[in-house]
Design a protein around this motif. Structure first.
Motif, PDB file in Angstrom:
ATOM      1  N   GLN A  18       0.834  -1.210   0.000  1.00  0.00           N
ATOM      2  CA  GLN A  18       0.000   0.000   0.000  1.00  0.00           C
ATOM      3  C   GLN A  18       0.868   1.259   0.000  1.00  0.00           C
ATOM      4  N   GLU A  19       1.917   1.270   0.847  1.00  0.00           N
ATOM      5  CA  GLU A  19       2.730   2.486   0.904  1.00  0.00           C
ATOM      6  C   GLU A  19       3.574   2.649  -0.358  1.00  0.00           C
ATOM      7  N   ALA A  20       4.095   1.538  -0.875  1.00  0.00           N
ATOM      8  CA  ALA A  20       4.910   1.633  -2.098  1.00  0.00           C
ATOM      9  C   ALA A  20       4.091   2.201  -3.249  1.00  0.00           C
ATOM     10  N   VAL A  21       2.839   1.749  -3.364  1.00  0.00           N
ATOM     11  CA  VAL A  21       1.968   2.244  -4.437  1.00  0.00           C
ATOM     12  C   VAL A  21       1.568   3.700  -4.166  1.00  0.00           C
ATOM     13  N   ALA A  22       1.173   3.983  -2.934  1.00  0.00           N
ATOM     14  CA  ALA A  22       0.742   5.351  -2.579  1.00  0.00           C
ATOM     15  C   ALA A  22       1.851   6.371  -2.823  1.00  0.00           C
ATOM     16  N   ARG A  23       3.099   5.939  -2.596  1.00  0.00           N
ATOM     17  CA  ARG A  23       4.228   6.882  -2.621  1.00  0.00           C
ATOM     18  C   ARG A  23       5.101   6.729  -3.865  1.00  0.00           C
ATOM     19  N   HIS A  24       4.599   6.091  -4.901  1.00  0.00           N
ATOM     20  CA  HIS A  24       5.523   5.869  -6.027  1.00  0.00           C
ATOM     21  C   HIS A  24       5.839   7.140  -6.801  1.00  0.00           C
ATOM     22  N   HIS A  25       5.077   8.207  -6.580  1.00  0.00           N
ATOM     23  CA  HIS A  25       5.472   9.504  -7.167  1.00  0.00           C
ATOM     24  C   HIS A  25       6.035  10.456  -6.111  1.00  0.00           C
ATOM     25  N   ALA A  26       5.993  10.067  -4.850  1.00  0.00           N
ATOM     26  CA  ALA A  26       6.499  10.936  -3.778  1.00  0.00           C
ATOM     27  C   ALA A  26       7.180  10.081  -2.713  1.00  0.00           C
ATOM     28  N   PRO A  27       8.225   9.346  -3.102  1.00  0.00           N
ATOM     29  CA  PRO A  27       8.823   8.382  -2.161  1.00  0.00           C
ATOM     30  C   PRO A  27       9.519   9.043  -0.972  1.00  0.00           C
ATOM     31  N   ASP A  28       9.921  10.310  -1.129  1.00  0.00           N
ATOM     32  CA  ASP A  28      10.622  10.959  -0.020  1.00  0.00           C
ATOM     33  C   ASP A  28       9.705  11.111   1.202  1.00  0.00           C
ATOM     34  N   GLY A  29       8.401  11.024   0.977  1.00  0.00           N
ATOM     35  CA  GLY A  29       7.459  11.143   2.092  1.00  0.00           C
ATOM     36  C   GLY A  29       7.040   9.800   2.670  1.00  0.00           C
ATOM     37  N   ALA A  30       7.618   8.709   2.198  1.00  0.00           N
ATOM     38  CA  ALA A  30       7.227   7.383   2.716  1.00  0.00           C
ATOM     39  C   ALA A  30       7.677   7.263   4.174  1.00  0.00           C
ATOM     40  N   ARG A  31       6.800   6.728   5.014  1.00  0.00           N
ATOM     41  CA  ARG A  31       7.083   6.715   6.450  1.00  0.00           C
ATOM     42  C   ARG A  31       7.627   5.361   6.910  1.00  0.00           C
ATOM     43  N   ASP A  32       6.979   4.295   6.483  1.00  0.00           N
ATOM     44  CA  ASP A  32       7.333   2.975   7.038  1.00  0.00           C
ATOM     45  C   ASP A  32       8.215   2.137   6.112  1.00  0.00           C
ATOM     46  N   TYR A  33       8.066   2.312   4.799  1.00  0.00           N
ATOM     47  CA  TYR A  33       8.820   1.479   3.841  1.00  0.00           C
ATOM     48  C   TYR A  33       9.475   2.369   2.777  1.00  0.00           C
ATOM     49  N   PRO A  34      10.359   3.273   3.217  1.00  0.00           N
ATOM     50  CA  PRO A  34      10.923   4.237   2.259  1.00  0.00           C
ATOM     51  C   PRO A  34      11.767   3.597   1.166  1.00  0.00           C
ATOM     52  N   VAL A  35      12.439   2.481   1.476  1.00  0.00           N
ATOM     53  CA  VAL A  35      13.290   1.860   0.446  1.00  0.00           C
ATOM     54  C   VAL A  35      12.425   1.227  -0.651  1.00  0.00           C
ATOM     55  N   VAL A  36      11.337   0.577  -0.250  1.00  0.00           N
ATOM     56  CA  VAL A  36      10.461  -0.044  -1.259  1.00  0.00           C
ATOM     57  C   VAL A  36       9.829   1.053  -2.120  1.00  0.00           C
ATOM     58  N   ALA A  37       9.373   2.133  -1.474  1.00  0.00           N
ATOM     59  CA  ALA A  37       8.749   3.231  -2.228  1.00  0.00           C
ATOM     60  C   ALA A  37       9.755   3.854  -3.199  1.00  0.00           C
ATOM     61  N   ALA A  38      10.987   4.082  -2.722  1.00  0.00           N
ATOM     62  CA  ALA A  38      12.014   4.689  -3.593  1.00  0.00           C
ATOM     63  C   ALA A  38      12.357   3.744  -4.747  1.00  0.00           C
ATOM     64  N   THR A  39      12.390   2.446  -4.471  1.00  0.00           N
ATOM     65  CA  THR A  39      12.727   1.467  -5.512  1.00  0.00           C
ATOM     66  C   THR A  39      11.655   1.443  -6.607  1.00  0.00           C
ATOM     67  N   VAL A  40      10.392   1.444  -6.200  1.00  0.00           N
ATOM     68  CA  VAL A  40       9.309   1.434  -7.207  1.00  0.00           C
ATOM     69  C   VAL A  40       9.323   2.758  -7.987  1.00  0.00           C
ATOM     70  N   HIS A  41       9.614   3.854  -7.293  1.00  0.00           N
ATOM     71  CA  HIS A  41       9.683   5.167  -7.953  1.00  0.00           C
ATOM     72  C   HIS A  41      10.751   5.155  -9.068  1.00  0.00           C
ATOM     73  N   VAL A  42      11.939   4.685  -8.746  1.00  0.00           N
ATOM     74  CA  VAL A  42      13.019   4.661  -9.742  1.00  0.00           C
ATOM     75  C   VAL A  42      12.704   3.622 -10.824  1.00  0.00           C
ATOM     76  N   ALA A  43      12.130   2.484 -10.412  1.00  0.00           N
ATOM     77  CA  ALA A  43      11.779   1.441 -11.395  1.00  0.00           C
ATOM     78  C   ALA A  43      10.751   1.969 -12.396  1.00  0.00           C
TER      79      ALA A  43
END
Lengths: 282, 115
Positions: free
Chosen positions: A201-226
């Motif tokens: 949920q967080e990776a999808v929610a934050r895939h355009h704004a990963p810097d704001g991810a709270r609990d899973y920032p690495v997964v969010a940043a990875t999906v963003h770059v991917a």
């Protein structure tokens, strides 16, 4: 501005539901008294899923080529978490039907999603993450909110703005201006309704704004770059005409050297056709 | 925009106007990168010319006697195509800069393979 709520949009849309076998599988995996045979029994109750998982377990994705002849062997060798995530990926590929092809080509949409998933998995593998399939599924799901929008557009003007070939803004910015939220948040709300794990949920929610991810920032940043890599390689499209902007801290968060990028693009290229064949609609 | 003979079409040239068959069915939208499949369809419907944009990329006046070698043409076409894709990105960022470089090389390779 036409503001609608995410909840209203989700409630109004005729959204597909996850097949019950997925929740049965999750329950079997999470059962402290569970066993490989109990998990295998759940999977075996769905012949199509069983065949697909055996095919995947024997594919080049893993190192057991031709050696996995039973579901229980697949569960033991591939691992329960990865089997769960691969099952979800397999089940999702057939869920969204009936979207007007004028709005989006489903084939092209899934190709983009698949490229993003493969890129996310490659990045995670270079980081030596334990469960790289989690990253793959997060990438696969990242744009699901767009399908919700296409299935039940809140207003025609938004659709026209999104379809405009001359638009210079990424879709998520147009959506935010028009609705007050974007497809990333909408997709995460759908995953929440499906009771999928918080990390997805967080990776999808934050895939355009990963810097704001709270609990899973690495997964969010990875999906963003991917997502950026998938768009740059033009393997399918989910409707963008140009790359989404790179968030300031995403690459630092992933912590890989830039020199690896060439290898990662090559891995996406090499794995794309085989993965599409493994997971594509039957 | 320039009208050129179908036999002179290169994969990756850009359609300047919508290309339709005799019954009005769309073969390629304006702005589409022409592929070998487009060329095959155009041949099948008996088209002899196509209006393309970006011909200057191929025939930029340079005073050279010889036409540019295929890899140079592919590189320039690829750079033009990828520039559109990266137009909203900050190419001063080292990651984006490297990604753009790799995408141009990949696209040029694809063009050369298609020729």
């Amino acid at each position: 501005m036409a503001l609608v709520s995410k909840r209203a949009l989700l409630e109004k849309a005729q959204l597909p539901t996850l097949p019950p076998i997925y929740s049965q599988l999750v329950a079997a995996i999470n059962n402290p008294q569970g066993s490989v045979s109990a998990i295998s029994e759940v999977i075996s109750s769905d012949p199509a899923l069983s065949a697909r998982l055996l095919h995947i377990a024997n594919s080049a994705m893993f190192q057991f080529r031709g050696q996995v002849s039973t579901i229980s062997a697949a569960v033991r060798l591939v691992g329960t978490q990865q089997i769960r995530d691969l099952s979800l990926a397999t089940l999702l590929m057939t869920l969204f039907d009936g979207i007007n092809p004028v709005l989006v080509s489903m084939e092209s949409f899934w190709r983009h999603s698949l490229a993003c998933g493969i890129a996310a998995r490659a990045l995670a593998a270079h980081r030596r993450e334990a469960n790289v399939e989690k990253f793959f599924v997060a990438g696969l799901l990242h744009d699901l909110g767009k399908l919700v929008l296409y299935m039940n557009p809140p207003d025609q003007e938004l659709l026209m703005l999104l379809q405009d070939p001359a638009r210079v803004l990424p879709m998520y910015l147009i959506e935010r201006r028009r609705m007050g939220f974007d497809h990333a948040e909408l997709g995460a709300a759908l995953l929440g309704a499906w009771e999928l794990p918080a990390v997805l949920q967080e990776a999808v929610a934050r895939h355009h704004a990963p810097d704001g991810a709270r609990d899973y920032p690495v997964v969010a940043a990875t999906v963003h770059v991917a997502d950026i890599i998938a768009n740059s390689m033009e393997l399918g499209s989910s409707g963008e005409h140009m790359l989404p902007p790179l968030a300031q801290h995403a690459w630092t968060r992933i912590g890989l050297p830039i020199i690896l990028l060439e290898t990662i693009l090559q891995q996406v290229e090499n794995q794309f056709d085989a993965t599409a064949e493994l997971l594509g609609p039957p | 925009m320039t009208r050129i003979a179908l036999d002179c079409i290169h994969i990756g040239m850009v359609a300047a106007t919508p290309i339709v068959d005799a019954e009005g069915n769309l073969i390629a939208a304006a702005g589409a990168d022409l592929t070998s499949e487009h060329v095959r369809q155009l041949r099948a419907v008996g088209a002899s010319t196509v209006d393309v944009a970006m011909v200057d990329v191929f025939f930029e006046p340079s005073g050279e006697q010889e036409p540019p070698p295929p890899h140079a043409v592919a590189q320039r076409l690829a750079a033009h195509h990828v520039a559109r894709l990266f137009q909203g990105s900050d190419t001063r960022n080292p990651l984006i800069h490297e990604l753009k470089r790799l995408c141009i090389a990949r696209r040029a390779r694809q063009l050369l393979e298609a020729l």
